[in-house]
Design a protein around this motif. Structure first.
Motif, short mmCIF file in Angstrom:
data_model
loop_
_atom_site.label_atom_id
_atom_site.label_comp_id
_atom_site.label_asym_id
_atom_site.label_seq_id
_atom_site.Cartn_x
_atom_site.Cartn_y
_atom_site.Cartn_z
N ALA A 117 21.13 -6.48 32.47
CA ALA A 117 20.80 -7.51 33.46
C ALA A 117 21.88 -8.58 33.62
O ALA A 117 22.24 -8.95 34.73
N PRO B 257 17.14 -3.13 31.79
CA PRO B 257 17.22 -4.59 31.61
C PRO B 257 18.28 -5.04 30.61
O PRO B 257 18.76 -6.17 30.68
N GLN C 214 14.58 -5.51 39.19
CA GLN C 214 13.44 -4.60 39.08
C GLN C 214 12.46 -4.85 40.23
O GLN C 214 12.02 -3.92 40.90
#
Length: 67
Positions: free
Chosen positions: A21, A18, A50
């Motif tokens: 991201a 993440p 995800q």
């Protein structure tokens, strides 16, 4: 634990995290918008990789250049 794939000296291939991201979103949004048309499904996948990619058995690899 994520796998890391190392290439000679400056490029490292790592599993999605993440932390990446925003870069994942920005890079993919740019090329999709340039060569195709952004659709709702694209937006969803980029906003929550995800859920829409990894949890469905997909993989995302990130290339790091000099870290």
């Amino acid at each position: 634990m994520p796998q890391h794939y190392t290439m000679p000296s400056t490029i490292q291939i790592v599993d999605y995290n993440p932390f990446y991201a925003k870069a994942f979103y920005d890079l993919n949004h740019e090329w999709i918008s340039k060569y195709f048309v952004m659709e709702e499904a694209d937006e969803q996948s980029l906003e929550d990789p995800q859920r829409y990619i990894i949890n469905k058995g997909g993989h995302i690899l990130i290339a790091l250049f000099h870290g």
